[in-house]
Design a protein around this motif. Sequence first.
Motif, short mmCIF file in Angstrom:
data_model
loop_
_atom_site.label_atom_id
_atom_site.label_comp_id
_atom_site.label_asym_id
_atom_site.label_seq_id
_atom_site.Cartn_x
_atom_site.Cartn_y
_atom_site.Cartn_z
N ASP A 148 51.58 26.47 51.13
CA ASP A 148 50.84 25.44 51.88
C ASP A 148 49.88 24.67 50.97
O ASP A 148 49.50 23.54 51.27
CB ASP A 148 50.04 26.07 53.03
N ASP A 149 49.45 25.31 49.88
CA ASP A 149 48.52 24.64 48.95
C ASP A 149 49.24 23.67 48.02
O ASP A 149 48.60 22.89 47.31
CB ASP A 149 47.79 25.67 48.09
N ALA A 179 53.87 32.47 40.34
CA ALA A 179 52.90 31.45 39.93
C ALA A 179 51.85 31.27 41.02
O ALA A 179 50.65 31.17 40.74
CB ALA A 179 53.62 30.14 39.63
N LEU A 180 52.30 31.23 42.26
CA LEU A 180 51.37 31.03 43.39
C LEU A 180 50.43 32.23 43.51
O LEU A 180 49.21 32.07 43.66
CB LEU A 180 52.14 30.84 44.69
N GLU A 181 51.01 33.43 43.41
CA GLU A 181 50.21 34.66 43.55
C GLU A 181 49.10 34.72 42.51
O GLU A 181 47.97 35.09 42.81
CB GLU A 181 51.12 35.88 43.34
N LEU A 219 48.25 19.76 43.82
CA LEU A 219 48.77 20.93 43.12
C LEU A 219 50.29 20.79 43.02
O LEU A 219 50.98 20.64 44.03
CB LEU A 219 48.39 22.21 43.89
N LEU A 220 50.77 20.82 41.77
CA LEU A 220 52.21 20.63 41.49
C LEU A 220 52.80 21.96 41.05
O LEU A 220 52.27 22.63 40.16
CB LEU A 220 52.38 19.58 40.37
N LEU A 221 53.91 22.32 41.69
CA LEU A 221 54.65 23.53 41.30
C LEU A 221 55.98 23.09 40.68
O LEU A 221 56.68 22.24 41.25
CB LEU A 221 54.91 24.40 42.54
N ILE A 222 56.30 23.66 39.52
CA ILE A 222 57.57 23.37 38.85
C ILE A 222 58.33 24.68 38.73
O ILE A 222 57.73 25.72 38.40
CB ILE A 222 57.32 22.77 37.44
#
Length: 327
Positions: A246-247, A237-239, A308-311
Amino acid sequence: MKKTTILGTGSYLPSKVLTNHDLSQILDTNDEWIVSRTGIRERRIVAEGQTCSDLAYEASLKALEDAALTPNDLDMIIVATLTPEKRLPSTACLLQDKLQAKKAAVYDIDAACSGFVYGMSIADQYIKTGAMNRILVAGTEVMSKVLNWKDRSTCILFGDGAGSAVLGPAKTEEKIILSTHLFSNGSLYKLLEMPAGGTAMEWTPDVFERGDHLVKMDGKQVFRQAIESMAEASRLALEKFHKTIDDIDLFIPHQANSRIMDAIAKRLKCPEEKIFMNVDKYGNTSGASIPIALDEAIKQGRLKKGDLLLIATFGAGFAWGSALIRW
Ligand code: UT7
């Protein structure tokens, strides 16, 4: 193409608390073992007669109120659950009736603990294409009814609860679902399953004797797979958005076990303070884990505009995934 926003969230936990100490009265276990291996201190259990759609109903009313909408505004209801109220009809139908959401198309999805993220991804497609406007996604579980209360390695892990979110087309750049990423590997299904209850295994006294109608799990293997899968889904997802950990301002992993969450964080090099955890209070509420955590994180002010939310999610199947949301 439109963008999908989160219009409102809500969650509901039954009031009855089952502590580790309570469990130590009926099983050969203790608070120290459970806390050190899982981070769980207590979980919620439904009241007599309280059902899966009852929990979803309470959570959904709150989500609708949060979105300033009424049930009649809903075009669709998607219920994610591995503990459906009945085999027929869908729990979504029962929820539709309780809400009196007269215009909504409804169905259940079965992606176990990952059901809410799968549901959110499905809703996102309908909304982005303009096919639907307002979709309620609910994750709701009565795990206490499908656990083998004699199996101390499994029954201590889970709890009951529900969480809901109302999604719709975005008018601003706030609370936007940037992407969802879904994965599966059915070859490992035996590591976490309820063998009976479908059409493969007839209901016989033997089935009940063996507890084949209840959750069976190889905890060690599931533990390993959960860490690898959620870490990998998060990285992908980040890529995709050329972002690094860090974001990320907040990371909500599936609330299965604090050791699993710690291990994922270590792999991703995610600082502890960015991870949201409530597994200590509710245990693993399966398909309800992410929407309950999301709702609590929002209500606790853990997300501010632009964050920025990561699930990341993982469950039986195996089915797993991730989502990135710009708050
Ligand atoms: O949504 C995904 C859902 N699944 C999960 O999240 C499960 C992931 N797995 C886990 O969380 C862990 O594997 C468990 C918490 C289930 C087990 O932890 P573990 O560190 O893998 O323990 P273990 O299975 O290796 O068991 C260690 C010992 C065993 O005793 P012996 O054989 O060493 O004498 C177990 O019998 O701990 C014993 N044990 C317990 N002792 C006290 C197992 N359950 C308990 C218990 N209380 N509740």
